[in-house]
Design an enzyme around this catalytic site. Structure first.
Site, PDB file in Angstrom:
ATOM      1  N   ILE A 109     -50.423  -2.261  65.208  1.00 13.64           N
ATOM      2  CA  ILE A 109     -49.153  -2.737  65.735  1.00 13.64           C
ATOM      3  C   ILE A 109     -48.481  -3.510  64.622  1.00 13.64           C
ATOM      4  O   ILE A 109     -49.102  -4.340  63.965  1.00 13.64           O
ATOM      5  CB  ILE A 109     -49.350  -3.638  66.966  1.00 13.64           C
ATOM      6  CG1 ILE A 109     -50.040  -2.856  68.084  1.00 13.64           C
ATOM      7  CG2 ILE A 109     -48.025  -4.202  67.455  1.00 13.64           C
ATOM      8  CD1 ILE A 109     -51.352  -3.423  68.504  1.00 13.64           C
ATOM      9  N   CYS A 110     -47.204  -3.197  64.352  1.00 17.07           N
ATOM     10  CA  CYS A 110     -46.412  -3.952  63.384  1.00 17.07           C
ATOM     11  C   CYS A 110     -47.078  -3.932  62.009  1.00 17.07           C
ATOM     12  O   CYS A 110     -47.492  -2.886  61.516  1.00 17.07           O
ATOM     13  CB  CYS A 110     -46.218  -5.370  63.913  1.00 17.07           C
ATOM     14  SG  CYS A 110     -44.960  -6.350  63.059  1.00 17.07           S
ATOM     15  N   THR A 111     -47.222  -5.101  61.373  1.00 15.63           N
ATOM     16  CA  THR A 111     -47.776  -5.170  60.023  1.00 15.63           C
ATOM     17  C   THR A 111     -49.296  -5.025  59.988  1.00 15.63           C
ATOM     18  O   THR A 111     -49.897  -5.114  58.920  1.00 15.63           O
ATOM     19  CB  THR A 111     -47.388  -6.494  59.337  1.00 15.63           C
ATOM     20  OG1 THR A 111     -47.789  -7.594  60.174  1.00 15.63           O
ATOM     21  CG2 THR A 111     -45.887  -6.551  59.108  1.00 15.63           C
ATOM     22  N   THR A 129     -44.289   1.072  60.651  1.00 16.56           N
ATOM     23  CA  THR A 129     -44.536  -0.359  60.765  1.00 16.56           C
ATOM     24  C   THR A 129     -43.195  -1.029  61.054  1.00 16.56           C
ATOM     25  O   THR A 129     -42.195  -0.342  61.284  1.00 16.56           O
ATOM     26  CB  THR A 129     -45.178  -0.920  59.477  1.00 16.56           C
ATOM     27  OG1 THR A 129     -45.596  -2.275  59.701  1.00 16.56           O
ATOM     28  CG2 THR A 129     -44.215  -0.886  58.302  1.00 16.56           C
TER      29      THR A 129
END
Length: 322
Positions: A109-111, A129
């Site tokens: 998730i995300c970074t 990302t």
């Protein structure tokens, strides 16, 4: 059907929503599924002492990496506002390589994608990302195909999502994959989110990220376009404003901004239209004219192509009242 073990990796400085969002989706799914089909969610990390999220909340892992030795169905790595700045944690990377190797699916998730990258788990894969860090991810891990505008991406066993709340989108997609659209929709309704978000990350990110000195050829073009947006800008005219040949201007745009002059003008028009749609009640026809589009139909086509939504849909999502 069998229960699915879902393991989320905790690190100091995580984004709280990257953890809580997917966990809430799986909890809502469990409320609608028989016990034999539940998601068994657990948090793992270096230790079980509290770890501080970026917003100050404390999270505690249920078990350490050494204790989390049983095979997981799904392994997810949440991100954090500063996690992309590190150069990776060898212990985390080693555990991920082993755990993800035996998992039915794994992702970020995300970074959290950076953590997977340092573990060598993005090579040869299509990933995404947070839009703000997509360029850096592509630079650090050139063997990955980074898609900066996707909300979430599935590539074989690998699943990755855009930033923060996109972890909810990803978890809903996994629930839909496991248990069908009806269960995913029920979860989304309970959480008051859309079951499947329209469009990509471009809806949330500024399309124009770089500025140039006004006294440079490129800066002169940027300043003029911004100040005279209702005018037409064939490339020959832009070249004349810059004092360059058409070919030289095209090369300069690609080198400095990574796009053609035509794409740049289109991006300026879109950004101005987004601002008007968010902050005013101007009619769609008036917005299209003020931004230099030839017609509302042309603006609608450009929005669909670049943002994945129509101007009306964009306004309904982002309009704010003063």
């Amino acid at each position: 059907m069998t229960r699915r073990k879902v393991v989320l990796v905790l690190q100091e400085g995580i984004q709280a929503l990257d953890v809580a969002g997917p966990l809430d989706v799986f909890a809502e799914a469990n409320a609608r599924l028989p016990a034999c089909e539940h998601y068994d969610c657990c948090l793992t990390g270096h230790h079980t002492a509290p770890m501080q999220a970026s917003n100050g909340l404390l999270f505690s892992a249920h078990m350490t990496f050494e204790q989390a030795s049983d095979a997981a169905h799904t392994v997810l790595v949440p991100g954090g506002p500063s996690l992309f700045e590190s150069s990776g944690d060898r212990k985390v990377s080693a555990w991920l390589r082993e755990a993800c190797g035996g998992a039915a699916r794994y992702g970020s998730i995300c970074t959290g994608a950076f953590t997977l990258g340092w573990a060598g788990l993005l090579d040869g894969r299509t990933v995404t990302t947070h839009w703000q860090h997509a360029e850096q991810l592509a630079r650090l891990f050139p063997r990955a195909d980074v898609q900066p505008d996707r909300i979430h991406v599935r590539d074989g066993r690998l699943v990755t999502s855009a930033g923060v709340t996109a972890g909810i989108d990803l978890a809903l997609a996994l629930v839909r994959e496991d248990h069908g659209s009806a269960v995913a929709l029920a979860c989304a309704k309970r959480l008051v989110v859309v079951a499947q978000r329209q469009g990509g990350q471009s809806q949330f990110s500024p399309l124009l990220m770089s500025g140039t000195a006004h006294d440079s050829p490129l800066g002169s073009v940027q300043a003029y376009v911004t100040a005279h947006l209702t005018e037409a800008f064939p490339v020959q005219r832009l070249a004349a404003i810059a004092g360059l040949s058409v070919r030289s201007l095209a090369r300069l745009f690609v080198k400095e901004l990574g796009c053609t002059p035509h794409d740049y003008v289109e991006a300026v028009r879109i950004d101005h239209a987004r601002n008007l749609l968010e902050a005013t009640d101007d009619a769609i026809k008036a917005v299209a004219f003020d931004c230099g589009f030839t017609s509302p139909a042309q603006m609608r086509a450009v929005f669909r192509k670049k943002l994945g939504v129509s101007p009306v849909q964009y306004r309904s999502s982002f309009h704010y009242w003063s």
